[in-house]
Design an enzyme around this catalytic site. Sequence first.
Site, PDB file in Angstrom:
ATOM      1  CE  LYS A   1      -4.257  -1.963   1.333  1.00 19.75           C
ATOM      2  NZ  LYS A   1      -5.437  -2.060   2.151  1.00 19.75           N
TER       3      LYS A   1
ATOM      4  CE  LYS B   1      -6.492  -8.696  -0.402  1.00 18.13           C
ATOM      5  NZ  LYS B   1      -6.970  -8.613   0.940  1.00 18.13           N
TER       6      LYS B   1
ATOM      7  CE  LYS C   1     -14.470  -5.970   1.981  1.00 18.28           C
ATOM      8  NZ  LYS C   1     -13.415  -5.401   2.802  1.00 18.28           N
TER       9      LYS C   1
HETATM   10  P1  AMP Z   1     -11.050  -7.444   3.983  1.00 20.30           P
HETATM   11  O1  AMP Z   1     -11.790  -7.452   2.694  1.00 20.30           O
HETATM   12  O2  AMP Z   1      -9.610  -7.060   3.796  1.00 20.30           O
HETATM   13  O3  AMP Z   1     -11.736  -6.707   5.072  1.00 20.30           O
HETATM   14  O4  AMP Z   1     -10.994  -8.981   4.448  1.00 20.30           O
HETATM   15  C1  AMP Z   1     -11.991  -9.607   5.213  1.00 20.30           C
HETATM   16  C2  AMP Z   1     -11.742 -11.095   5.285  1.00 20.30           C
HETATM   17  O5  AMP Z   1     -11.854 -11.703   3.987  1.00 20.30           O
HETATM   18  C3  AMP Z   1     -10.354 -11.481   5.797  1.00 20.30           C
HETATM   19  O6  AMP Z   1     -10.469 -12.637   6.580  1.00 20.30           O
HETATM   20  C4  AMP Z   1      -9.586 -11.765   4.558  1.00 20.30           C
HETATM   21  O7  AMP Z   1      -8.527 -12.674   4.761  1.00 20.30           O
HETATM   22  C5  AMP Z   1     -10.654 -12.396   3.664  1.00 20.30           C
HETATM   23  N1  AMP Z   1     -10.351 -12.153   2.251  1.00 20.30           N
HETATM   24  C6  AMP Z   1     -10.262 -10.939   1.648  1.00 20.30           C
HETATM   25  N2  AMP Z   1      -9.973 -11.069   0.342  1.00 20.30           N
HETATM   26  C7  AMP Z   1      -9.870 -12.403   0.118  1.00 20.30           C
HETATM   27  C8  AMP Z   1      -9.588 -13.202  -1.044  1.00 20.30           C
HETATM   28  N3  AMP Z   1      -9.353 -12.632  -2.226  1.00 20.30           N
HETATM   29  N4  AMP Z   1      -9.564 -14.545  -0.922  1.00 20.30           N
HETATM   30  C9  AMP Z   1      -9.806 -15.135   0.271  1.00 20.30           C
HETATM   31  N5  AMP Z   1     -10.071 -14.453   1.401  1.00 20.30           N
HETATM   32  C10 AMP Z   1     -10.116 -13.111   1.330  1.00 20.30           C
END
Ligand code: AMP
Length: 334
Positions: free
Chosen positions: A114, A196, A199
């Site tokens: 980032k 990855k 969102k």
């Molecule tokens: P975040 O979107 O960063 O708030 O992530 C929320 C949860 O979703 C965390 O446990 C992340 O590890 C999981 N997560 C986010 N993106 C992915 C992805 N592309 N694949 C698998 N798990 C994800």
Amino acid sequence: MDDKKTIFSGIQPSGCVTIGNYLGALRSWKQLQDEYNCYFCVVDLHAITVRQTPAELRKRCIDLYAQYIACGLDPEKNVMFFQSHVPAHSELSWLLTCNSYMGEMSRMTQFKEKSKKAGANVGLGLLCYPVLMAADILLYNTDLVPVGADQKQHLELARDLAIRFNNSYSETFTVPEPYIPKNGARIMSLAEPTSKMSKSAENQNAFVSILDEPDVVMKKFARAVTDSDNKIIHDVQNKPGVTNLIEIYSACTGASIQDIENQFLGKGYGDFKKAVGEAVVETIRPIQDNFKHIVQDKAYIEKCFTEGAMKASYTANKTLAKVQRKMGLASRKL
Ligand code: AMP
Ligand code: TRP
């Protein structure tokens, strides 16, 4: 309290919940809620490490809470709340910051990535973000943290901070363990399959939201980046796009990688992408149906998150008081 072990996890309200969030995190939360005491948090303070539009953020927070319920998390059974409604998170975060090192924070992969993008103006919140995450987890004597693979490093840091605090000030925190699902732990971007699925990606075709309409889902998979040899084979190095689609298909249907390769032997990408799209549509359909009902009932949502914050505060404040006392702060009488 009973002798169930404790789980804590959270998602940032920084965009639409993706199938990565669902397959990597939310789905396992649902499976764990009967066996554990669970705290499921909308980590709004993490989302403001980058600038948000206030009105949009407010809506996303409520929508994310409603999506937790729509995914099958029961607000009666679990403690479900907004991070900012329990001030102990910010307070413990500061106390832990004073026991953290610059070196360990600046070594975090997510921070490095980032900060590369942000250049000299990288926000301090992004650097301190894993300390806040450690505070979230450690406040509740958490045993297990179900997350996707991308959060493993942050979780190791939370463990390091817990162990360091226990060694410096006597046994205080439970040292948490990661819980990373075998299937779906790392769903990749559909546009750039070596990074990855996120969102907050600008390119809408890079991710599939759990609220995307079926035709949108199908279109996004039809456009997913693959390669030119038209063979459905799992090969992370040479075929990251197809491999990602195989993994999504496997996570949605339960079929093994080997079975999928056999099933699509001699078929082309067109057929396979259609099958993956359909499997995803079927997986998210019940969530969408639930969401449409729940999100209309503002009073119910408000009641749930208020009760959630009250229950969370009770445990969080006890841990916070213990930490304050151990660090030598005068005990609070109000
Ligand atoms: P975040 O979107 O960063 O708030 O992530 C929320 C949860 O979703 C965390 O446990 C992340 O590890 C999981 N997560 C986010 N993106 C992915 C992805 N592309 N694949 C698998 N798990 C994800
Ligand atoms: N940092 C996590 C992510 O981006 C979200 C998060 C914040 C979290 N606090 C947490 C996850 C505590 C698990 C436990 O995915």
